[in-house]
Design a protein around this motif. Structure first.
Motif, PDB file in Angstrom:
ATOM      1  N   LEU A 207       0.839  -1.203   0.000  1.00 37.94           N
ATOM      2  CA  LEU A 207       0.000   0.000   0.000  1.00 37.94           C
ATOM      3  C   LEU A 207       0.874   1.254   0.000  1.00 37.94           C
ATOM      4  CD1 LEU A 207      -3.037   0.677   0.112  1.00 37.94           C
ATOM      5  CD2 LEU A 207      -2.796   0.894   2.599  1.00 37.94           C
ATOM      6  N   LYS A 208       0.518   2.211  -0.862  1.00 36.19           N
ATOM      7  CA  LYS A 208       1.261   3.469  -0.971  1.00 36.19           C
ATOM      8  C   LYS A 208       0.366   4.649  -0.607  1.00 36.19           C
ATOM      9  CE  LYS A 208       5.166   1.801  -2.720  1.00 36.19           C
ATOM     10  NZ  LYS A 208       4.840   0.362  -2.536  1.00 36.19           N
ATOM     11  N   PHE A 209       0.985   5.641   0.019  1.00 37.45           N
ATOM     12  CA  PHE A 209       0.303   6.893   0.335  1.00 37.45           C
ATOM     13  C   PHE A 209       1.044   8.002  -0.412  1.00 37.45           C
ATOM     14  CE2 PHE A 209      -0.081   3.907   3.780  1.00 37.45           C
ATOM     15  CZ  PHE A 209      -1.442   3.883   4.037  1.00 37.45           C
ATOM     16  N   HIS A 210       0.349   9.022  -0.821  1.00 38.35           N
ATOM     17  CA  HIS A 210       0.961  10.025  -1.697  1.00 38.35           C
ATOM     18  C   HIS A 210       0.823  11.430  -1.114  1.00 38.35           C
ATOM     19  CE1 HIS A 210       1.506   6.971  -4.822  1.00 38.35           C
ATOM     20  NE2 HIS A 210       0.284   6.557  -4.533  1.00 38.35           N
ATOM     21  N   PRO A 211       1.844  11.883  -0.375  1.00 37.54           N
ATOM     22  CA  PRO A 211       1.814  13.239   0.188  1.00 37.54           C
ATOM     23  C   PRO A 211       1.729  14.303  -0.902  1.00 37.54           C
ATOM     24  CG  PRO A 211       3.487  11.911   1.271  1.00 37.54           C
ATOM     25  CD  PRO A 211       3.023  11.118   0.089  1.00 37.54           C
ATOM     26  N   LYS A 212       1.212  15.461  -0.513  1.00 36.26           N
ATOM     27  CA  LYS A 212       0.976  16.549  -1.465  1.00 36.26           C
ATOM     28  C   LYS A 212       2.029  17.646  -1.326  1.00 36.26           C
ATOM     29  CE  LYS A 212      -3.972  15.658  -0.867  1.00 36.26           C
ATOM     30  NZ  LYS A 212      -5.251  16.215  -0.349  1.00 36.26           N
ATOM     31  N   PHE A 213       2.336  18.275  -2.453  1.00 34.64           N
ATOM     32  CA  PHE A 213       3.272  19.389  -2.485  1.00 34.64           C
ATOM     33  C   PHE A 213       2.566  20.719  -2.757  1.00 34.64           C
ATOM     34  CE2 PHE A 213       5.881  15.726  -3.234  1.00 34.64           C
ATOM     35  CZ  PHE A 213       7.140  16.035  -2.736  1.00 34.64           C
ATOM     36  N   LEU A 214       1.367  20.657  -3.290  1.00 34.15           N
ATOM     37  CA  LEU A 214       0.665  21.843  -3.761  1.00 34.15           C
ATOM     38  C   LEU A 214       0.435  22.848  -2.632  1.00 34.15           C
ATOM     39  CD1 LEU A 214      -0.660  22.951  -6.363  1.00 34.15           C
ATOM     40  CD2 LEU A 214      -2.811  21.994  -5.554  1.00 34.15           C
ATOM     41  N   ARG A 215       0.731  24.115  -2.928  1.00 31.59           N
ATOM     42  CA  ARG A 215       0.539  25.254  -2.038  1.00 31.59           C
ATOM     43  C   ARG A 215       1.358  25.175  -0.745  1.00 31.59           C
ATOM     44  NH1 ARG A 215      -4.634  24.601  -4.128  1.00 31.59           N
ATOM     45  NH2 ARG A 215      -5.334  23.358  -2.359  1.00 31.59           N
ATOM     46  N   LEU A 216       2.465  24.454  -0.795  1.00 26.58           N
ATOM     47  CA  LEU A 216       3.373  24.389   0.347  1.00 26.58           C
ATOM     48  C   LEU A 216       4.644  25.165   0.055  1.00 26.58           C
ATOM     49  CD1 LEU A 216       3.133  20.637   1.451  1.00 26.58           C
ATOM     50  CD2 LEU A 216       2.380  22.621   2.774  1.00 26.58           C
ATOM     51  N   ARG A 217       5.149  25.854   1.070  1.00 24.09           N
ATOM     52  CA  ARG A 217       6.464  26.482   0.934  1.00 24.09           C
ATOM     53  C   ARG A 217       7.516  25.367   0.950  1.00 24.09           C
ATOM     54  NH1 ARG A 217       7.677  28.620   5.349  1.00 24.09           N
ATOM     55  NH2 ARG A 217       9.323  29.988   4.600  1.00 24.09           N
ATOM     56  N   PRO A 218       8.612  25.519   0.195  1.00 25.18           N
ATOM     57  CA  PRO A 218       9.626  24.454   0.113  1.00 25.18           C
ATOM     58  C   PRO A 218      10.083  23.892   1.458  1.00 25.18           C
ATOM     59  CG  PRO A 218      10.076  26.094  -1.555  1.00 25.18           C
ATOM     60  CD  PRO A 218       8.928  26.629  -0.739  1.00 25.18           C
ATOM     61  N   PRO A 219      10.296  24.718   2.511  1.00 31.09           N
ATOM     62  CA  PRO A 219      10.721  24.126   3.793  1.00 31.09           C
ATOM     63  C   PRO A 219       9.695  23.165   4.386  1.00 31.09           C
ATOM     64  CG  PRO A 219      11.178  26.480   3.771  1.00 31.09           C
ATOM     65  CD  PRO A 219      10.336  26.202   2.564  1.00 31.09           C
ATOM     66  N   ASN A 220       8.439  23.269   3.932  1.00 27.69           N
ATOM     67  CA  ASN A 220       7.390  22.383   4.439  1.00 27.69           C
ATOM     68  C   ASN A 220       7.055  21.253   3.472  1.00 27.69           C
ATOM     69  OD1 ASN A 220       7.002  23.781   6.871  1.00 27.69           O
ATOM     70  ND2 ASN A 220       5.587  25.219   5.919  1.00 27.69           N
ATOM     71  N   PHE A 221       7.862  21.086   2.430  1.00 29.06           N
ATOM     72  CA  PHE A 221       7.627  19.986   1.494  1.00 29.06           C
ATOM     73  C   PHE A 221       7.636  18.663   2.274  1.00 29.06           C
ATOM     74  CE2 PHE A 221       8.998  21.656  -2.968  1.00 29.06           C
ATOM     75  CZ  PHE A 221       7.931  22.547  -2.944  1.00 29.06           C
TER      76      PHE A 221
END
Length: 424
Positions: free
Chosen positions: A253-267
């Motif tokens: 099973l895979k989970f897919h974190p999101k990058f959208l609307r995040l500042r790079p330090p919070n990636f």
């Protein structure tokens, strides 16, 4: 007028006078207004009244109109067999079964201050930051307002944590890991990070924690990021993930974190790497945290946590950044973790074994700096001086639990504002 407002007025005895008479003209003395029942059944339990020198004890039901007794299907409901008084705003029809049972009906419309209804309706219709903004002032803040909000918040969080502890057989270390993952995910990835953490048997984390590359690879692999490695480091993580996955029979099973609307330090790449580093540095993390008595020691545990060396020059995979720097967790982020994860769990652990758990937890809030966000900014505009996390956390909780929901009738500030005279 709503039935909830009518119940509020009855519960807090907000009337112009108490010279009550039932619709037959009999004097009704309320000896005990009863206990407000928020569950199924009569609105007020264990009430006591005196009519024609006869004292009656039992339950009291409230309605906007007498006919609501019929519309709400109380006639055949056994829960309403012990009614001693039917209280209504307006008496519109005779209820024969109540009359034949000698149950009096009390009409309240002439006993209620129209100003209270007007204020409530204005609160309900408000579109401002808080419903009572036009009549609010900080002088109306009850004593111990912030402390009570924090303890209410801690108790609510404690109920959630106790459910998790029951599910994970009272393993505080595992529940801490799940909670920390949630906090590291911040708003965008909180639930996804928690799903990642809960998909793993915590014993696996303990067994591989000394190998930071393996621990990081495990979190990255479950996130679905290592299926097509694009550089040498990704290939290394991929090999380590495949090894750990096979050794411990990790789910596909895979989970897919999101990058959208995040500042790079919070990636999510940075935050998962930092989470791996935290557990690489500290074995028995919960045991360490639970013994700590001051905020400086708590901060010390987290202050050297950083993403692995690869992330000094990256924010995402195989995409070097122009800026080269260590991705160390900030003081603001550490305090956020302490407020949202560490203190609720410490409170939950100690509350059954330490009578001073509440006071000790509140002391941590008084030392930590307040958050800075739009909610806090709006409270400041209303005159609040917010100097510690005790105040900021209290006001955030209060806004979300009462103001945003327009739950003014259960709000300690709203209670004061509704009762006092006003020209609004």
């Amino acid at each position: 007028m709503t039935e909830k407002l009518l119940q509020y007025l009855w519960n807090f005895k907000v009337f112009k006078n108490f010279d009550f008479k039932d619709i037959e003209g009999n004097s009704v003395e309320i000896l005990d207004f009863g206990k407000w029942n928020t569950n199924a059944g009569p609105d007020f339990l264990l009430g006591k009244i005196k009519i024609n020198n006869l004292v009656l004890a039992g339950n009291i039901e409230l309605h906007i109109k007498s006919s609501d007794w019929i519309f709400h299907h109380h006639s055949q409901d056994p829960n309403y067999q012990n009614i001693i008084l039917h209280v209504v705003l307006e008496h519109d029809i005779e209820i024969e079964e109540l009359k034949s049972s000698n149950i009096s009906t009390l009409e309240l419309k002439h006993f209620i201050d129209e100003n209270v209804i007007h204020k409530y309706e204005k609160l309900a219709d408000s579109t401002q930051f808080i419903p009572c903004q036009d009549i609010f002032n900080t002088d109306k803040i009850p004593v111990n307002f912030h402390e009570e909000n924090i303890l209410r918040k801690l108790q609510e969080k404690s109920v959630e944590l106790e459910k998790s502890l029951e599910q994970y057989k009272n393993n505080f270390e595992a529940v801490l890991f799940h909670s920390l993952a949630y906090s590291f995910g911040l708003r965008v990835n909180a639930f996804i990070f928690k799903q990642i953490a809960e998909s793993l048997d915590f014993t696996v984390i303990n067994k591989i924690r000394q190998n930071e590359i393996q621990l990081e690879a495990l979190l990255f692999g479950i996130s679905g990021w290592l299926e097509n490695p694009q550089d040498e480091q990704m290939q290394l993580w991929k090999r380590e993930f495949d090894f750990v996955k096979a050794k411990f029979n990790i789910s596909d099973l895979k989970f897919h974190p999101k990058f959208l609307r995040l500042r790079p330090p919070n990636f999510p790449t940075i935050r998962l790497s930092q989470l791996a580093n935290l557990y690489h540095q500290h074995q028995g993390l919960f045991s360490k945290i639970i013994k700590i008595k001051n905020s400086d020691e708590l901060i010390e545990i987290f202050k050297n946590v950083k993403a692995s060396e690869y992330w000094d020059s990256h924010y995402n995979f195989a995409n070097p950044s122009k800026i080269h720097q260590s991705k160390i967790v900030s003081k603001d982020f550490i305090e956020l973790i302490i407020l949202n994860t560490v203190l609720p769990l410490k409170y939950t652990y100690h509350k059954y074994h330490n009578e001073e758990a509440a006071d000790e937890t509140l002391e941590f809030y008084k030392i930590i700096s307040p958050e800075k966000n739009s909610i806090i900014g709006n409270w400041k505009n209303l005159g609040f001086k917010i100097k510690t996390a005790l105040e900021s956390q209290s006001l955030i909780y209060h806004y979300k639990s009462f103001c945003e929901e327009k739950n003014c009738l259960n709000c300690s500030i709203g209670f004061k504002l509704l009762k006092e005279p006003s020209n609004v």
